[in-house]
Design an enzyme around this catalytic site. Structure first.
Site, PDB file in Angstrom:
ATOM      1  N   TYR A  58       0.818  -1.217   0.000  1.00 18.29           N
ATOM      2  CA  TYR A  58       0.000   0.000   0.000  1.00 18.29           C
ATOM      3  C   TYR A  58       0.855   1.272   0.000  1.00 18.29           C
ATOM      4  CZ  TYR A  58      -3.969  -3.039   1.089  1.00 18.29           C
ATOM      5  OH  TYR A  58      -4.928  -4.028   1.061  1.00 18.29           O
ATOM      6  N   LYS A  73       3.926 -15.314   1.751  1.00 19.09           N
ATOM      7  CA  LYS A  73       3.888 -16.020   0.468  1.00 19.09           C
ATOM      8  C   LYS A  73       5.346 -16.267   0.058  1.00 19.09           C
ATOM      9  CE  LYS A  73       1.514 -17.616  -3.057  1.00 19.09           C
ATOM     10  NZ  LYS A  73       0.783 -18.884  -2.945  1.00 19.09           N
ATOM     11  N   ASP A 101      -2.399 -18.429   0.969  1.00 19.52           N
ATOM     12  CA  ASP A 101      -3.512 -19.152   0.343  1.00 19.52           C
ATOM     13  C   ASP A 101      -3.994 -20.270   1.275  1.00 19.52           C
ATOM     14  OD1 ASP A 101      -0.941 -20.058  -0.133  1.00 19.52           O
ATOM     15  OD2 ASP A 101      -1.395 -20.973  -2.064  1.00 19.52           O
ATOM     16  N   ASP A 116      -5.096  -7.313   5.504  1.00 23.18           N
ATOM     17  CA  ASP A 116      -6.341  -6.640   5.138  1.00 23.18           C
ATOM     18  C   ASP A 116      -7.395  -7.687   4.778  1.00 23.18           C
ATOM     19  OD1 ASP A 116      -8.187  -4.774   4.362  1.00 23.18           O
ATOM     20  OD2 ASP A 116      -7.028  -3.937   2.722  1.00 23.18           O
ATOM     21  N   ASP A 164     -10.551  -9.505   7.406  1.00 26.56           N
ATOM     22  CA  ASP A 164     -11.970  -9.442   7.013  1.00 26.56           C
ATOM     23  C   ASP A 164     -12.586 -10.837   7.002  1.00 26.56           C
ATOM     24  OD1 ASP A 164     -12.140  -6.739   6.800  1.00 26.56           O
ATOM     25  OD2 ASP A 164     -12.745  -6.695   4.700  1.00 26.56           O
TER      26      ASP A 164
END
Ligand code: NAD
Length: 360
Positions: A143, A194, A226, A250, A254
């Protein structure tokens, strides 16, 4: 002796002012019971700040926040400001606040309350007892990484670029927050990355692994993002504390939030090395129900409890608020978003009154 705390209130947009009013009433009542004095100062952020000052985060707001002990934020954004250029959008104010206060760690609990177990979309035996804390890095990663932008290539095509980058020091400081958080919980930390594909993730994994030597009472594990997403919905009870970077955090926070089934119930904390932290509900400004006395104020109230626990170190006051939330749910009070058969429907203000009665 009465202790005094200076709290900056950022009600923001949409349902923000309605739910903030409930949280302030609750804090005042708890304060009077425990001899805590809260000095509230309100400031502008988001759409309301754009309307009044043409910027989503006025310098004055940042100054007021820096001068206080903690910041209680409600929510920002709404249809009205959606078509503005990115640097003038309400969300830019939120990113600016996090960067301005150097809030690099975001703590998001996902706890299943027994009273709301039916609100989850997963089976009861899968979600019963889930108690997860996601620690997300907040001021680095993709970001903020450079270069970023949409560039023109030599062949005349456009090329969008964002860069995921982390330095040793950025990984270490979020890692330490996560290990310490796990120590206060069940002592299990799962780091999510990852590393099989991304170099930045390989560095992340190396640094987190190295830190583990300093926290021998914490059991560290690693998952690729994943697989972590899959495990969260397959058997969420395996997780205690999760630490991950900005983008993965993020998304995963959620997903963890939705295990609880009720976005109107979830608080969060954003903290830095020192200075005031920002405490806010996970949900947005819910413009679809704003001004209709339909909003669930409990995430805002639980954010105030997190502020008392993690920002102001007043666990007794935080316990009182959390106990009052459990009590009103036990008494059957429900706003529309968590309504179930046989329960008593209340609006935002009605829920506030029920909380004050529960505290009395
Ligand atoms: P949202 O969280 O505002 O709403 C999603 C759905 O959940 C809506 O149906 C809403 O009515 C409901 N909901 C949310 N909070 C509720 C509550 N407390 N009580 C009852 N119902 C509730 O997400 P969205 O619709 O994607 O976004 C709306 C605006 O909020 C956008 O402008 C977005 O940018 C902004 N937003 C802000 C934040 C923040 O301030 N941190 C976070 C997410 C979205």
């Amino acid at each position: 002796m009465t202790q005094t705390f200076r709290i900056t209130l950022l009600p923001g947009d949409g349902i923000g002012p309605e739910i903030m009013a409930v949280a302030v009433d609750v804090m005042k009542q708890v304060g009077s019971q425990l001899d805590l004095n809260f000095e509230f100062q309100e400031a502008l952020i988001g759409g309301v700040a754009i309307d009044e000052t043409s910027t989503p985060l006025p310098e004055k707001t940042l100054d007021i926040c820096r001068g206080g002990d903690a910041v209680l934020l409600a929510a920002i954004g709404g249809y009205k400001w959606d078509s503005l250029p990115r640097h003038q959008r309400p969300e830019t104010g939120l990113l600016g606040l996090r960067a301005g206060l150097e809030l690099f760690a975001n703590l998001r609990p996902a706890t299943i309350l027994p009273q709301l177990i039916d609100a989850s979309s997963l089976k009861q035996e899968v979600v019963e007892g889930v108690d997860i804390m996601v620690v997300r890095e907040l001021t680095g990663g993709i970001y903020f990484g450079e270069p970023k932008g949409i560039f023109q290539t030599e062949t005349g095509e456009k090329r969008g670029v964002s860069t995921m980058a982390y330095k040793d020091s950025e990984i270490d400081r979020i890692g330490r927050v996560a290990f310490k958080t796990a120590q206060k919980r069940q002592g299990r930390l799962c780091s999510v990355d990852k590393a099989n594909v991304l170099e930045v993730s390989q560095l992340w994994r190396d640094r987190i692994t190295a830190l583990a030597d300093d926290y021998p009472n914490v059991e560290l594990s690693h998952l690729y993002v994943d697989n972590a997403a899959m495990q969260l919905v397959r058997w969420p009870k395996q997780f205690d504390t999760i630490v991950t970077g900005n983008l993965f955090g993020d998304i995963l926070s959620d997903a963890a939030a939705m295990l609880t089934g009720s976005i109107g119930m979830l608080p969060s904390a954003s903290i830095g090395a020192d200075g005031p932290g920002v405490f806010e509900p996970v949900h947005g400004s819910a413009p679809d129900i704003a001004g209709q006395d339909k909003a669930n104020p409990l995430a805002q109230v639980l954010s105030a409890a997190m502020m008392l626990r993690y920002g102001l170190h007043q666990p007794a006051a935080a316990d009182k608020i959390e106990d009052a939330v459990v009590k009103v749910l036990d008494q059957g009070y429900r706003t529309g978003d968590i309504m179930a058969e046989g329960m008593t429907a209340v609006g935002c203000q009605g829920m506030g009154e029920a909380l004050l009665n529960a505290l009395a």
